[in-house]
Design a protein around this motif. Structure first.
Motif, PDB file in Angstrom:
ATOM      1  N   TYR A  46       0.818  -1.226   0.000  1.00 51.52           N
ATOM      2  CA  TYR A  46       0.000   0.000   0.000  1.00 51.52           C
ATOM      3  C   TYR A  46       0.851   1.274   0.000  1.00 51.52           C
ATOM      4  N   VAL A  47       2.008   1.166  -0.649  1.00 51.53           N
ATOM      5  CA  VAL A  47       2.852   2.349  -0.770  1.00 51.53           C
ATOM      6  C   VAL A  47       2.397   3.088  -2.039  1.00 51.53           C
ATOM      7  N   GLN A  48       1.644   4.154  -1.869  1.00 46.96           N
ATOM      8  CA  GLN A  48       1.095   4.897  -3.001  1.00 46.96           C
ATOM      9  C   GLN A  48       0.850   6.357  -2.629  1.00 46.96           C
ATOM     10  N   THR A  49       0.835   7.177  -3.657  1.00 45.07           N
ATOM     11  CA  THR A  49       0.654   8.633  -3.534  1.00 45.07           C
ATOM     12  C   THR A  49       1.441   9.223  -2.372  1.00 45.07           C
ATOM     13  N   SER A  50       0.764   9.569  -1.278  1.00 42.84           N
ATOM     14  CA  SER A  50       1.443  10.239  -0.154  1.00 42.84           C
ATOM     15  C   SER A  50       2.050   9.259   0.856  1.00 42.84           C
ATOM     16  N   SER A  51       2.050   7.991   0.553  1.00 40.12           N
ATOM     17  CA  SER A  51       2.608   6.984   1.470  1.00 40.12           C
ATOM     18  C   SER A  51       4.067   6.723   1.123  1.00 40.12           C
ATOM     19  N   THR A  52       4.842   6.442   2.159  1.00 40.97           N
ATOM     20  CA  THR A  52       6.284   6.232   1.964  1.00 40.97           C
ATOM     21  C   THR A  52       6.799   5.156   2.922  1.00 40.97           C
ATOM     22  N   LEU A  53       7.755   4.393   2.418  1.00 43.05           N
ATOM     23  CA  LEU A  53       8.507   3.446   3.263  1.00 43.05           C
ATOM     24  C   LEU A  53       9.960   3.898   3.262  1.00 43.05           C
ATOM     25  N   THR A  54      10.540   4.055   4.463  1.00 41.89           N
ATOM     26  CA  THR A  54      11.949   4.449   4.579  1.00 41.89           C
ATOM     27  C   THR A  54      12.690   3.406   5.408  1.00 41.89           C
ATOM     28  N   LEU A  55      13.691   2.792   4.800  1.00 43.11           N
ATOM     29  CA  LEU A  55      14.533   1.818   5.501  1.00 43.11           C
ATOM     30  C   LEU A  55      15.686   2.571   6.150  1.00 43.11           C
ATOM     31  N   THR A  56      15.950   2.271   7.414  1.00 46.18           N
ATOM     32  CA  THR A  56      16.964   3.018   8.179  1.00 46.18           C
ATOM     33  C   THR A  56      18.118   2.122   8.616  1.00 46.18           C
ATOM     34  N   GLY A  57      19.170   2.791   9.113  1.00 47.06           N
ATOM     35  CA  GLY A  57      20.307   2.061   9.686  1.00 47.06           C
ATOM     36  C   GLY A  57      21.123   1.297   8.667  1.00 47.06           C
ATOM     37  N   ILE A  58      21.230   1.803   7.455  1.00 47.22           N
ATOM     38  CA  ILE A  58      21.992   1.112   6.419  1.00 47.22           C
ATOM     39  C   ILE A  58      23.433   1.639   6.463  1.00 47.22           C
ATOM     40  N   ARG A  59      24.327   0.863   7.011  1.00 52.52           N
ATOM     41  CA  ARG A  59      25.716   1.288   7.201  1.00 52.52           C
ATOM     42  C   ARG A  59      26.614   0.719   6.105  1.00 52.52           C
ATOM     43  N   VAL A  60      27.497   1.587   5.578  1.00 50.10           N
ATOM     44  CA  VAL A  60      28.540   1.147   4.652  1.00 50.10           C
ATOM     45  C   VAL A  60      29.861   1.777   5.086  1.00 50.10           C
ATOM     46  N   ALA A  61      30.954   1.106   4.747  1.00 50.59           N
ATOM     47  CA  ALA A  61      32.267   1.573   5.204  1.00 50.59           C
ATOM     48  C   ALA A  61      32.791   2.744   4.404  1.00 50.59           C
ATOM     49  N   SER A  62      32.459   2.817   3.145  1.00 49.38           N
ATOM     50  CA  SER A  62      32.996   3.881   2.294  1.00 49.38           C
ATOM     51  C   SER A  62      31.912   4.412   1.364  1.00 49.38           C
ATOM     52  N   ALA A  63      32.112   5.643   0.932  1.00 51.13           N
ATOM     53  CA  ALA A  63      31.139   6.259   0.027  1.00 51.13           C
ATOM     54  C   ALA A  63      31.298   5.718  -1.386  1.00 51.13           C
ATOM     55  N   GLY A  64      30.195   5.712  -2.108  1.00 47.60           N
ATOM     56  CA  GLY A  64      30.245   5.246  -3.500  1.00 47.60           C
ATOM     57  C   GLY A  64      28.866   4.830  -3.964  1.00 47.60           C
ATOM     58  N   THR A  65      28.799   4.430  -5.210  1.00 45.71           N
ATOM     59  CA  THR A  65      27.534   3.948  -5.783  1.00 45.71           C
ATOM     60  C   THR A  65      27.457   2.443  -5.586  1.00 45.71           C
ATOM     61  N   TYR A  66      26.484   2.027  -4.835  1.00 45.41           N
ATOM     62  CA  TYR A  66      26.302   0.611  -4.496  1.00 45.41           C
ATOM     63  C   TYR A  66      25.208   0.005  -5.361  1.00 45.41           C
ATOM     64  N   ARG A  67      25.447  -1.196  -5.832  1.00 41.30           N
ATOM     65  CA  ARG A  67      24.444  -1.936  -6.607  1.00 41.30           C
ATOM     66  C   ARG A  67      23.552  -2.689  -5.622  1.00 41.30           C
ATOM     67  N   VAL A  68      22.467  -2.061  -5.237  1.00 43.31           N
ATOM     68  CA  VAL A  68      21.565  -2.586  -4.219  1.00 43.31           C
ATOM     69  C   VAL A  68      20.566  -3.530  -4.876  1.00 43.31           C
ATOM     70  N   THR A  69      20.433  -4.719  -4.301  1.00 49.50           N
ATOM     71  CA  THR A  69      19.460  -5.700  -4.813  1.00 49.50           C
ATOM     72  C   THR A  69      18.130  -5.491  -4.110  1.00 49.50           C
ATOM     73  N   VAL A  70      17.070  -5.247  -4.881  1.00 51.97           N
ATOM     74  CA  VAL A  70      15.742  -4.978  -4.339  1.00 51.97           C
ATOM     75  C   VAL A  70      14.833  -6.167  -4.652  1.00 51.97           C
ATOM     76  N   TYR A  71      14.220  -6.730  -3.588  1.00 56.54           N
ATOM     77  CA  TYR A  71      13.269  -7.839  -3.751  1.00 56.54           C
ATOM     78  C   TYR A  71      11.857  -7.268  -3.599  1.00 56.54           C
ATOM     79  N   TYR A  72      11.064  -7.349  -4.636  1.00 55.93           N
ATOM     80  CA  TYR A  72       9.711  -6.760  -4.637  1.00 55.93           C
ATOM     81  C   TYR A  72       8.708  -7.779  -5.179  1.00 55.93           C
ATOM     82  N   THR A  73       7.435  -7.495  -4.977  1.00 55.32           N
ATOM     83  CA  THR A  73       6.355  -8.307  -5.563  1.00 55.32           C
ATOM     84  C   THR A  73       5.380  -7.376  -6.302  1.00 55.32           C
TER      85      THR A  73
END
Length: 259
Positions: free
Chosen positions: A163-190
């Motif tokens: 039910y993520v639609q229009t004014s709704s949002t999901l924010t994932l927190t606490g994502i730690r990485v050791a160094s800055a850069g562009t990460y290839r993040v794998t997203v699992y969705y349905t």
């Protein structure tokens, strides 16, 4: 002749004439206790007894019996300078000689050696984790609007966020990485729809990119897609939304340890 008789008589009674002809007799001196210290004069009676009995010291000191001095067999007296003044008795040595003491440090297996006072101590902390798997339904995440957790037997944690639609949002927190850069993040969705749905990805509050995600055949069947996201060294947040319509449901994301 009279002078000779007088000298013989004087020798017989033990009178002694001081050389120099003064005619003054001197006192006999007795031995000091233990053979040490200043000589002291003997009383007249003891001097007379000594002359009568003769010397009592053995002619051969080595043959003297220590037991006669009250010492055990094999022991000997060690003279201590000044003991006659202090009144200290003889010291008996039983053949034991003093030896030097040496301290040796022996390492004990399994035990760390003691630290040297004043030495600098260097400690190191284990490296912080970088990347990892992050569930969409984790309690630490932020959900707004109609966004909600839905049971999902085919999903990784047994649930998904929908039910993520229009004014709704999901924010994932606490994502730690050791160094800055562009990460290839794998997203699992349905996506149980027959058409593709658009998802807007944001990083640390800023929109990054929008991606169209096709059908997966069922809302209980996750599919993986790779999304390039710029992350900073340290803690990051990744948001999932669609201000103009519906998004697919989200199962989880996997962030690699390095860009």
């Amino acid at each position: 002749m009279a002078a000779v008789v007088v000298l013989v008589l004087a020798a017989a009674v033990g009178a002694e004439v001081v050389a120099g002809g003064t005619g003054t007799a001197h006192q006999e001196l007795g031995p000091t206790p233990n053979g040490l210290g200043p000589w002291t004069p003997l009383p007249p009676q003891q001097a007379e007894a000594g002359r009568a009995s003769g010397p009592t010291t053995s002619a051969d000191p080595a043959s003297a019996d220590p037991a006669s001095d009250g010492l055990p067999s094999g022991a000997s007296q060690v003279p201590v300078p000044g003991q006659s003044q202090l009144g200290v008795g003889p010291i008996v040595v039983m053949g034991v000689q003093p030896t030097a003491t040496t301290t040796v440090s022996v390492p004990v297996p399994g035990k760390a050696p003691a630290s040297t006072p004043g030495a600098a101590v260097t400690t190191s902390s284990p490296p912080l984790p970088s990347g990892g798997s992050f569930e969409a339904e984790a309690s630490a995440n932020t959900l707004t609007g109609r966004t909600a957790s839905i049971a999902c037997p085919g999903c990784h944690g047994g649930a998904r966020i929908g039910y993520v639609q229009t004014s709704s949002t999901l924010t994932l927190t606490g994502i730690r990485v050791a160094s800055a850069g562009t990460y290839r993040v794998t997203v699992y969705y349905t996506n149980g729809e027959t058409d593709s749905l658009t998802a807007l990805f944001g990083v640390n509050g800023a929109s990054v990119l929008a991606m169209s995600l096709g059908p997966t055949g069922s809302y209980n069947t996750p599919v993986a897609v790779t999304v390039p996201l710029p992350l900073v060294a340290g803690i990051n947040t990744i948001s999932f939304s669609n201000p103009s319509g519906s998004t697919p449901d989200l199962d989880r994301i996997v962030v690699p340890p390095t860009p």
